[in-house]
Design a protein around this motif. Structure first.
Motif, PDB file in Angstrom:
ATOM      1  N   LEU A 156       1.393   1.414   6.075  1.00 39.80           N
ATOM      2  CA  LEU A 156       1.284   2.772   5.270  1.00 39.80           C
ATOM      3  C   LEU A 156      -0.082   3.205   5.365  1.00 39.80           C
ATOM      4  O   LEU A 156      -0.328   4.502   5.512  1.00 39.80           O
ATOM      5  CB  LEU A 156       1.742   2.945   4.170  1.00 39.80           C
ATOM      6  CG  LEU A 156       2.017   4.012   3.124  1.00 39.80           C
ATOM      7  CD1 LEU A 156       3.064   4.990   3.944  1.00 39.80           C
ATOM      8  CD2 LEU A 156       2.593   3.463   1.777  1.00 39.80           C
ATOM      9  N   ILE A 157      -1.061   2.116   5.061  1.00 42.85           N
ATOM     10  CA  ILE A 157      -2.440   2.714   5.188  1.00 42.85           C
ATOM     11  C   ILE A 157      -2.918   3.217   6.315  1.00 42.85           C
ATOM     12  O   ILE A 157      -3.598   4.327   6.676  1.00 42.85           O
ATOM     13  CB  ILE A 157      -3.457   1.548   4.426  1.00 42.85           C
ATOM     14  CG1 ILE A 157      -2.917   1.417   3.306  1.00 42.85           C
ATOM     15  CG2 ILE A 157      -4.747   1.982   4.865  1.00 42.85           C
ATOM     16  CD1 ILE A 157      -3.581   0.221   2.638  1.00 42.85           C
ATOM     17  N   ALA A 158      -2.318   2.494   7.455  1.00 42.85           N
ATOM     18  CA  ALA A 158      -2.840   3.010   8.801  1.00 42.85           C
ATOM     19  C   ALA A 158      -2.034   4.299   9.144  1.00 42.85           C
ATOM     20  O   ALA A 158      -2.941   5.346   9.515  1.00 42.85           O
ATOM     21  CB  ALA A 158      -2.237   2.134   9.833  1.00 42.85           C
ATOM     22  N   TYR A 159      -0.967   4.709   8.578  1.00 41.90           N
ATOM     23  CA  TYR A 159      -0.463   5.876   8.769  1.00 41.90           C
ATOM     24  C   TYR A 159      -1.007   6.962   8.019  1.00 41.90           C
ATOM     25  O   TYR A 159      -1.306   8.216   8.731  1.00 41.90           O
ATOM     26  CB  TYR A 159       1.076   5.959   8.297  1.00 41.90           C
ATOM     27  CG  TYR A 159       1.940   6.772   8.698  1.00 41.90           C
ATOM     28  CD1 TYR A 159       2.596   7.799   7.972  1.00 41.90           C
ATOM     29  CD2 TYR A 159       2.551   6.932  10.103  1.00 41.90           C
ATOM     30  CE1 TYR A 159       3.223   8.991   8.388  1.00 41.90           C
ATOM     31  CE2 TYR A 159       3.453   7.707  10.436  1.00 41.90           C
ATOM     32  CZ  TYR A 159       3.796   8.892   9.525  1.00 41.90           C
ATOM     33  OH  TYR A 159       4.410   9.694  10.078  1.00 41.90           O
ATOM     34  N   VAL A 160      -1.675   6.729   6.892  1.00 37.52           N
ATOM     35  CA  VAL A 160      -2.228   7.739   6.262  1.00 37.52           C
ATOM     36  C   VAL A 160      -3.626   8.157   6.748  1.00 37.52           C
ATOM     37  O   VAL A 160      -4.114   9.402   7.108  1.00 37.52           O
ATOM     38  CB  VAL A 160      -2.430   7.216   4.741  1.00 37.52           C
ATOM     39  CG1 VAL A 160      -3.378   8.172   3.869  1.00 37.52           C
ATOM     40  CG2 VAL A 160      -1.286   7.346   3.660  1.00 37.52           C
ATOM     41  N   ILE A 161      -4.120   7.133   7.310  1.00 39.05           N
ATOM     42  CA  ILE A 161      -5.526   7.387   7.937  1.00 39.05           C
ATOM     43  C   ILE A 161      -5.294   7.996   9.223  1.00 39.05           C
ATOM     44  O   ILE A 161      -6.083   9.150   9.266  1.00 39.05           O
ATOM     45  CB  ILE A 161      -6.199   5.826   8.338  1.00 39.05           C
ATOM     46  CG1 ILE A 161      -6.777   4.954   7.071  1.00 39.05           C
ATOM     47  CG2 ILE A 161      -7.496   6.223   9.166  1.00 39.05           C
ATOM     48  CD1 ILE A 161      -7.161   3.845   7.414  1.00 39.05           C
TER      49      ILE A 161
END
Lengths: 249, 307, 329
Positions: free
Chosen positions: C226-231
């Protein structure tokens, strides 16, 4: 002797098929508790239930006084439950060292670090190398994991499980597919290891089992039919019936 | 007021039925073959265009419809032999890219052959006109016929899938294709049947839709994505799921667009409602999809793991 | 002897391997930096604008590579962030907000939120489902943007102002925009590179290959992804901001799924998960499209089959065709 891992009343059904029924067992500190039984008895399912890969229908799982019942898989790992897989499960394109440092990273602070190069973290690398040396994989550390031999795969599998210093270790047929010499070497290593990490061992190799186990439980048709120290189990009629009646060893 | 609502209700069902015809082939191909086929939308488009072509030649709509279906079938099988069958073992990303390339090509080809503009096709005489459903309600015969044909196809599919041998193989293949293959079934022939049938259904849908919607390059693409929503909600591999999900999506989308602005007027003033309403209507089916997925990531009637 | 393993060389600096791809990367950046000078002699503004377009899409492609190449998450809705970023920019300018910094802040917030919400739902699935769901969410945004009647609806909106950066209103125009974009591209490229070498990146890449194992080791894969997706979504949103600045026009078609497909093509053609793949892919695709369209109006008739042939026969991408570059997987 304190009890590290306590399983009580575990049950699992797939539809109307009852695979695991009212299984209870205990793992004491500094011991190896072996789980044996004919094929199809449900041994791997039981390991999956304990590690959280499968959700149990009933029963409790307590690790070092921490109730893990219903917890998701990563949570159980962080609580101190380590496991190896029967079918080698590693990261194929990572090097041997990277596989083990990854395992070490899980319990060494946050993984939400975005800028520092993980390959340069000395502590992770040292811990990984120490474990690899202990298992005689030290000189293979830069090799791509996919290029290892089968026996080395099983050792890497083990390395990844122990580098994080688990409180209890679930070993699902660690010797599977290994040759005689490799198996014996691994047994020696495990004998030493059980002094520091108690282990629940699923195995078919009876020589290994009798050399390692302090307690043996026999699983047949999803139930524990016999449990006790090796001599007791050897003599137990139910255990014999399970093997002689239940098919190949 | 209720007349309007009833009309939209019927329109919603008709849209849903159309979606089902496209979704059925798509979900089977996903479920049985494990192949993500973005080019399914062009099957729909070719069905429409070829019906137009044959209609201009023969002047007979129903004959043209049949020929349009056959054309879609031929295109589908050609693509299967030339491209798709080499990609079954590849990962989904490859399949996405290859079928994307096919969409680019076929859409452009349609533009070159028939021009970028829209074409229209005349409704067949016997089906044009309206029928009196209630005191106030006149509804186009053609749309009723479409609903009827769609439901018939759904029933036919149900019978085939549950009662025939081929259907059993399809259901088995949807759950575990390698097992079916290991049992000695010619899995490639099964795949071809599934592909061909799906392509034909999509072409049929395109032909049916031609008199109502306009025919233009790319007409299948946006509809394809709605179809994806349908099969995600219904569960990949499930015909029953596709049917129910298609009706739900058709109704929610159609009724939503009609009612959204009015409902917003209950909460906001007129000008704000006029802004928010259409935007909300556009998002409704996706919000619905998200809601379903939140509780059931595998869809309503899953045949296999959501992976 | 170190340097034998392909993935190992990506992290440990075993000699020449990584250096080569770095040399290639910095060479590309240097060439881009010189472009405004070079185009004085040949091509002029026309070529400079194409290169600018390629650089902007390269930012989006690099961010997508974080998802696909490093994370194994095939997002087919990434253009949504381009569209959302450009619309936040356009609407802000239209409503009288002209400062570049507040606009970019809003872009980051909106795209970040959209990524967080859609990502949280999409990442509960994997494989084919994930592809389709991201496609659906992208389409959802496209239709939402099309329905904004006061901002042009289907037709889009012409922008009469340029955002003001450091008090100058021509920094984000012409050559100024070119260099601002280049700086952002380099920053984005460096960021994704460092991410892949970090703890975070390692878990992400491991989860791509064996999510069950990574989970059993104790990692929360959902959070990491999810963090990767937001970045990734936020970076693509910044690319959207730059798009609005360049074209001085916002249109829902920026968020169309065909554009998402285009981004995927760039990343795959360039080479998944490699240092320079996304940038090379973006440059190649933009130039190929421009070049082909000069030859024929119906260039997709050529591009489509070429893509199919590429998928059928060539794998690995452009970056792997370069000598001694670090291989992808």
């Amino acid at each position: 002797m304190s009890i590290v891992l306590a399983i009580h009343g575990l049950a699992k059904s797939f539809g109307s098929l009852r695979v695991i029924e009212q299984v209870s067992l205990e793992l004491e500190d500094n011991t190896c508790h072996a789980l044996i039984g004919p094929n199809g008895a449900g041994k791997s399912t039981l390991i999956n239930l304990i590690s959280g890969t499968l959700a149990a229908d009933a029963g409790t799982i307590v690790l070092a006084n921490q109730d893990l019942t219903g917890s998701p898989v990563p949570h159980r790992a962080l609580a101190g439950l380590g496991r190896t897989f029967q079918l080698t499960s590693i990261i194929p394109t990572f090097s041997v060292l990277q596989n083990v440092t990854l395992a070490a990273q899980a319990k060494d602070g946050s993984s939400l670090r975005f800028f520092a190069r993980v390959a340069e973290e000395t502590r992770l690398n040292e811990r990984a190398r120490a474990v690899l040396d202990m298992l005689d994989l030290g000189d293979r550390q830069e090799i791509r994991a996919a290029d290892l031999s089968h026996g080395e795969h099983r050792l890497l599998e083990l390395a990844m499980a122990i580098v994080a210093e688990p409180k209890a270790l679930l070993l699902d047929e660690p010797m599977a597919g290994m040759g005689r010499g490799e198996s014996e070497a691994l047994v020696e290593t495990l004998v030493v290891l059980k002094q520091s990490i108690p282990m629940l061992l699923v195995e078919h190799d009876m020589d290994a089992v009798f050399k390692l186990a302090d307690t043996i439980s026999v699983l047949a048709n999803g139930c524990i039919v016999a449990s006790g120290n090796p001599d007791e189990v050897r003599a137990d009629t139910h255990a014999r019936a399970a093997y002689l009646g239940g098919g190949a060893e | 007021m209720t007349t309007l609502f009833l009309i939209q209700l019927l329109n919603g069902v008709q849209y849903g039925v159309l979606l089902f015809l496209i979704a059925a082939g798509l979900t089977l191909v996903f479920g049985v073959v494990g192949f993500i086929n973005l080019a399914h939308g062009v099957q729909y488009m070719i069905g429409a265009y070829m019906t137009f072509v044959f209609q201009s030649i023969t002047g007979d709509f129903f004959g043209a419809l049949l020929l349009g279906m056959v054309a879609a079938l031929i295109l589908g099988l050609t693509l299967e032999v030339l491209v798709f069958r080499h990609l079954y073992e590849r990962d989904h990303l490859d399949q996405v890219l290859a079928t994307f390339g096919i969409i680019l090509f076929v859409n452009e080809a349609a533009k070159v052959i028939w021009g970028p503009g829209t074409l229209t096709i005349a409704m067949p005489e016997i089906l044009s006109g309206t029928i009196q459903l209630t005191d106030n309600l006149l509804y186009p015969v053609y749309r009723i016929a479409l609903i009827g044909m769609g439901v018939s196809v759904a029933l036919l599919l149900y019978v085939i899938v549950t009662k025939t041998r081929v259907g059993m193989l399809i259901r088995a293949g949807a759950t575990n294709a390698s097992m079916v293959s290991a049992l000695g079934v010619n899995i490639h022939r099964l795949f071809m049947i599934v592909f061909g049938f799906g392509a034909m259904l999509a072409g049929f849908a395109g032909a049916l839709a031609a008199p109502i919607f306009t025919i233009e390059p790319g007409m299948g693409d946006d509809l394809l994505i709605v179809t994806f929503v349908v099969i995600i909600i219904g569960g990949i591999g499930s015909i029953r799921g596709a049917f129910i999900a298609a009706l739900l999506v058709g109704l929610i989308d159609t009724l939503g667009r009609t009612l959204a602005t009015d409902v917003m007027r209950l909460f906001f003033d007129a000008s704000a409602a006029n802004q928010i309403g259409p935007s909300l209507a556009a998002m409704l089916i996706y919000i619905f999809m998200a809601a379903i997925l939140f509780f059931r990531p595998q869809g309503l009637f899953p045949t296999q793991e959501a992976a | 002897m170190s340097g034998v393993s392909t993935s190992g060389s990506r992290e440990t600096f075993s000699g020449k391997r990584v250096d080569r791809s770095l040399v290639v990367g910095w060479s590309i950046m240097a060439l881009l930096m010189l472009t405004p000078f070079l185009t004085e002699f040949a091509g002029g503004n026309y070529v400079q604008n194409i290169v600018l377009k390629a650089m902007i899409l390269a930012i989006a492609a690099v961010s997508l590579d974080l998802l696909i190449g490093h994370g194994g998450l095939v997002s087919f809705g990434h253009a949504a962030f381009l569209g959302l970023g450009s619309y936040v920019t356009g609407v802000a300018l239209h409503e009288g907000v002209v400062g570049a910094v507040p606009i970019i802040a809003m872009v980051v917030i909106f795209c970040g939120l959209f990524a967080m919400i859609t990502g949280a739902i999409s990442l509960r699935t994997s494989g084919v489902y994930f592809i389709m769901i991201t496609l659906a969410f992208g389409q959802m945004l496209f239709f939402s943007l099309s329905s904004l009647s006061s901002y042009g609806g289907d037709d889009g909106l012409t922008l009469w102002d340029t955002p003001i950066l450091f008090g100058q209103d021509d920094l984000l125009r012409g050559t100024g925009l070119f260099y601002v974009t280049l700086i952002l591209l380099v920053a984005c490229w460096l960021l994704v590179w460092r991410l892949s070498l970090s703890r975070f990146g390692r878990v992400l890449r491991a989860a791509k290959e064996n999510p069950q194992r990574v989970s059993t080791l104790g990692f929360n894969i959902f959070h990491i992804r999810l963090i990767a997706y937001v970045i990734a979504g936020t970076l693509a949103g910044v690319a959207g901001f730059l798009t609005a600045c360049q074209t001085e026009f916002i249109s829902p078609s920026t968020a169309a799924w065909q554009n998402s497909g285009n981004l995927i093509i760039m990343v795959v053609l360039g080479g998944l998960g490699t240092r320079n793949g996304a940038v090379l892919g973006a440059l190649f695709v933009v130039f190929a499209e421009e070049g082909l369209s000069l030859i024929t109006h119906d260039w997709r008739l050529i591009f489509g089959p070429v893509l199919v042939l590429f998928v059928l026969f060539a794998k690995g991408g452009i970056a792997n065709l370069l000598p001694n570059s670090t291989a992808g997987q």
